[in-house]
Write a protein that holds these residues in place. Sequence first.
Motif, short mmCIF file in Angstrom:
data_model
loop_
_atom_site.label_atom_id
_atom_site.label_comp_id
_atom_site.label_asym_id
_atom_site.label_seq_id
_atom_site.Cartn_x
_atom_site.Cartn_y
_atom_site.Cartn_z
N UNK A 54 113.49 56.91 42.94
CA UNK A 54 114.54 57.38 43.84
C UNK A 54 115.16 56.20 44.59
N UNK A 55 114.32 55.28 45.04
CA UNK A 55 114.83 54.10 45.76
C UNK A 55 115.75 53.28 44.84
N UNK A 56 115.35 53.12 43.58
CA UNK A 56 116.19 52.38 42.64
C UNK A 56 117.54 53.08 42.45
N UNK A 57 117.50 54.42 42.35
CA UNK A 57 118.75 55.17 42.22
C UNK A 57 119.63 54.98 43.46
N UNK A 58 119.02 55.03 44.63
CA UNK A 58 119.78 54.86 45.86
C UNK A 58 120.37 53.46 45.94
N UNK A 59 119.58 52.46 45.57
CA UNK A 59 120.08 51.08 45.57
C UNK A 59 121.23 50.93 44.58
N UNK A 60 121.11 51.56 43.43
CA UNK A 60 122.16 51.47 42.41
C UNK A 60 123.44 52.17 42.85
N UNK A 61 123.31 53.13 43.76
CA UNK A 61 124.49 53.87 44.22
C UNK A 61 125.31 53.09 45.24
N UNK A 62 124.77 52.02 45.78
CA UNK A 62 125.46 51.27 46.83
C UNK A 62 126.85 50.76 46.42
N UNK A 63 127.05 50.32 45.19
CA UNK A 63 128.40 49.86 44.84
C UNK A 63 129.47 50.94 44.99
N UNK A 64 129.08 52.19 44.91
CA UNK A 64 130.05 53.28 45.08
C UNK A 64 130.21 53.65 46.55
N UNK A 65 129.41 53.04 47.41
CA UNK A 65 129.50 53.21 48.85
C UNK A 65 129.62 54.68 49.28
N UNK A 97 129.46 57.72 51.48
CA UNK A 97 129.51 57.80 52.94
C UNK A 97 128.15 58.18 53.51
N UNK A 98 127.83 57.64 54.65
CA UNK A 98 126.55 57.87 55.31
C UNK A 98 126.26 59.36 55.46
N UNK A 99 127.29 60.15 55.84
CA UNK A 99 127.08 61.59 56.02
C UNK A 99 126.66 62.27 54.72
N UNK A 100 127.18 61.80 53.59
CA UNK A 100 126.79 62.38 52.30
C UNK A 100 125.33 62.08 51.99
N UNK A 101 124.91 60.85 52.24
CA UNK A 101 123.52 60.48 52.00
C UNK A 101 122.60 61.29 52.91
N UNK A 102 123.02 61.48 54.16
CA UNK A 102 122.23 62.27 55.10
C UNK A 102 122.14 63.72 54.62
N UNK A 103 123.25 64.26 54.16
CA UNK A 103 123.28 65.65 53.67
C UNK A 103 122.34 65.81 52.47
N UNK A 104 122.23 64.77 51.66
CA UNK A 104 121.37 64.81 50.50
C UNK A 104 119.90 64.52 50.84
N UNK A 105 119.64 64.24 52.10
CA UNK A 105 118.26 63.99 52.53
C UNK A 105 117.80 62.57 52.28
N UNK A 106 118.73 61.67 52.20
CA UNK A 106 118.38 60.27 51.89
C UNK A 106 118.41 59.41 53.13
#
Length: 76
Positions: A54-65, A67-76
Amino acid sequence: MSDPSSSTSAEKIAVDARRAFEASQLVDVSERNIALDAIRVKLEQSRDAVLEANKKDMDASQPWAFPKYELTRLGC
């Protein structure tokens, strides 16, 4: 813009999940509970590997930036 093949893949996953759920309803409750318990045990045993993936997936998603609220909504 999203990749059209990913939505097709997501749709297939959703259809397959629905079919698996429907099939599971035909299994005796005690057998289904045994299977679900085995899944729980395997997930607990794999916890660190799942979190690392999951951490690798999250790190890989960074180039698409995302939004913080979306990551929070997804529980990340």
